[in-house]
Design a protein around this motif. Structure first.
Motif, mmCIF file in Angstrom:
data_model
loop_
_atom_site.group_PDB
_atom_site.id
_atom_site.type_symbol
_atom_site.label_atom_id
_atom_site.label_comp_id
_atom_site.label_asym_id
_atom_site.label_seq_id
_atom_site.Cartn_x
_atom_site.Cartn_y
_atom_site.Cartn_z
ATOM 1 N N SER A 1 -24.501 -27.322 -56.292
ATOM 2 C CA SER A 1 -24.404 -25.878 -56.488
ATOM 3 C C SER A 1 -25.499 -25.150 -55.721
ATOM 4 O O SER A 1 -25.250 -24.098 -55.119
ATOM 5 C CB SER A 1 -24.491 -25.527 -57.972
ATOM 6 O OG SER A 1 -23.395 -26.057 -58.670
ATOM 7 N N GLU A 2 -26.692 -25.708 -55.729
ATOM 8 C CA GLU A 2 -27.799 -25.093 -54.996
ATOM 9 C C GLU A 2 -27.534 -25.117 -53.504
ATOM 10 O O GLU A 2 -27.786 -24.138 -52.806
ATOM 11 C CB GLU A 2 -29.118 -25.801 -55.324
ATOM 12 C CG GLU A 2 -29.629 -25.515 -56.711
ATOM 13 C CD GLU A 2 -30.835 -26.360 -57.090
ATOM 14 O OE1 GLU A 2 -31.360 -27.100 -56.223
ATOM 15 O OE2 GLU A 2 -31.251 -26.290 -58.264
ATOM 16 N N LEU A 3 -27.011 -26.237 -53.002
ATOM 17 C CA LEU A 3 -26.689 -26.323 -51.580
ATOM 18 C C LEU A 3 -25.611 -25.331 -51.195
ATOM 19 O O LEU A 3 -25.686 -24.690 -50.141
ATOM 20 C CB LEU A 3 -26.250 -27.733 -51.216
ATOM 21 C CG LEU A 3 -27.338 -28.815 -51.192
ATOM 22 C CD1 LEU A 3 -26.718 -30.189 -50.956
ATOM 23 C CD2 LEU A 3 -28.356 -28.500 -50.113
ATOM 24 N N GLU A 4 -24.603 -25.195 -52.029
ATOM 25 C CA GLU A 4 -23.535 -24.235 -51.751
ATOM 26 C C GLU A 4 -24.089 -22.810 -51.766
ATOM 27 O O GLU A 4 -23.695 -21.981 -50.949
ATOM 28 C CB GLU A 4 -22.408 -24.369 -52.766
ATOM 29 C CG GLU A 4 -21.558 -25.605 -52.562
ATOM 30 C CD GLU A 4 -20.450 -25.742 -53.586
ATOM 31 O OE1 GLU A 4 -20.376 -24.928 -54.536
ATOM 32 O OE2 GLU A 4 -19.647 -26.660 -53.430
ATOM 33 N N GLY A 5 -24.998 -22.539 -52.667
ATOM 34 C CA GLY A 5 -25.629 -21.226 -52.728
ATOM 35 C C GLY A 5 -26.437 -20.936 -51.475
ATOM 36 O O GLY A 5 -26.413 -19.829 -50.938
ATOM 37 N N GLU A 6 -27.136 -21.934 -50.981
ATOM 38 C CA GLU A 6 -27.923 -21.775 -49.747
ATOM 39 C C GLU A 6 -27.011 -21.559 -48.553
ATOM 40 O O GLU A 6 -27.310 -20.758 -47.683
ATOM 41 C CB GLU A 6 -28.802 -22.997 -49.525
ATOM 42 C CG GLU A 6 -29.940 -23.114 -50.516
ATOM 43 C CD GLU A 6 -30.702 -24.428 -50.384
ATOM 44 O OE1 GLU A 6 -30.436 -25.203 -49.450
ATOM 45 O OE2 GLU A 6 -31.573 -24.676 -51.243
ATOM 46 N N LYS B 1 -24.052 -20.187 -48.556
ATOM 47 C CA LYS B 1 -23.480 -18.853 -48.632
ATOM 48 C C LYS B 1 -24.502 -17.797 -48.203
ATOM 49 O O LYS B 1 -24.152 -16.790 -47.607
ATOM 50 C CB LYS B 1 -22.972 -18.560 -50.045
ATOM 51 C CG LYS B 1 -21.702 -19.293 -50.347
ATOM 52 C CD LYS B 1 -21.165 -18.938 -51.719
ATOM 53 C CE LYS B 1 -19.896 -19.719 -51.982
ATOM 54 N NZ LYS B 1 -19.321 -19.410 -53.297
ATOM 55 N N GLN B 2 -25.786 -18.025 -48.494
ATOM 56 C CA GLN B 2 -26.823 -17.087 -48.077
ATOM 57 C C GLN B 2 -26.999 -17.103 -46.571
ATOM 58 O O GLN B 2 -27.360 -16.105 -45.972
ATOM 59 C CB GLN B 2 -28.158 -17.439 -48.755
ATOM 60 C CG GLN B 2 -28.177 -17.122 -50.219
ATOM 61 C CD GLN B 2 -29.506 -17.514 -50.870
ATOM 62 O OE1 GLN B 2 -30.378 -18.089 -50.234
ATOM 63 N NE2 GLN B 2 -29.636 -17.209 -52.146
ATOM 64 N N ASP B 3 -26.748 -18.264 -45.940
ATOM 65 C CA ASP B 3 -26.908 -18.381 -44.487
ATOM 66 C C ASP B 3 -25.762 -17.718 -43.744
ATOM 67 O O ASP B 3 -25.883 -17.454 -42.551
ATOM 68 C CB ASP B 3 -26.995 -19.855 -44.085
ATOM 69 C CG ASP B 3 -28.288 -20.515 -44.561
ATOM 70 O OD1 ASP B 3 -29.256 -19.768 -44.853
ATOM 71 O OD2 ASP B 3 -28.351 -21.759 -44.635
ATOM 72 N N GLU B 4 -24.660 -17.429 -44.393
ATOM 73 C CA GLU B 4 -23.499 -16.836 -43.715
ATOM 74 C C GLU B 4 -23.706 -15.404 -43.398
ATOM 75 O O GLU B 4 -24.363 -14.620 -43.848
ATOM 76 C CB GLU B 4 -22.231 -16.994 -44.577
ATOM 77 C CG GLU B 4 -21.811 -18.423 -44.672
ATOM 78 C CD GLU B 4 -20.569 -18.607 -45.588
ATOM 79 O OE1 GLU B 4 -20.105 -17.622 -46.207
ATOM 80 O OE2 GLU B 4 -20.086 -19.734 -45.666
#
Length: 70
Positions: A60-65, A67-70
Motif C-alpha cells: 500500500s505504501e509503495l502504491e501510494g508513492e 501515485k504521488q510520482d504521477e
C-alpha cells in the motif's frame, strides 16, 4: 508442529483441537497437551497474519508513492 505448515493447515488443526477440548472426553494430561499444541498453533497463525499485514502495508505504501510520482 511442522515449520513448513501453511496457515490453512494450522487453522484446520487448531479447529480440530478446539473441538476435542470442547468435547471434554480426554483425560487431563491429554487436555494439557492439546492446550499446549493449540497455543503454539495460535501463535504460529498470529505470526503469519502479522507478516501478511506487514506485506499489505508495504504494498500500500509503495502504491501510494507511485501515485504521488504521477
Amino acid at each position: 508442529m511442522n515449520k513448513n505448515m501453511t496457515f490453512e493447515a494450522a487453522m484446520d488443526k487448531l479447529e480440530e483441537i478446539v473441538a476435542r477440548l470442547e468435547a471434554g472426553n480426554e483425560p487431563l494430561d491429554a487436555l494439557l497437551k492439546l492446550y499446549e499444541e493449540a497455543a503454539k498453533l495460535s501463535n504460529f497463525c498470529y505470526g503469519k497474519l502479522e507478516n501478511a499485514e506487514q506485506k499489505i502495508r508495504q504494498i500500500s505504501e509503495l502504491e501510494g508513492e507511485e501515485k504521488q510520482d504521477e
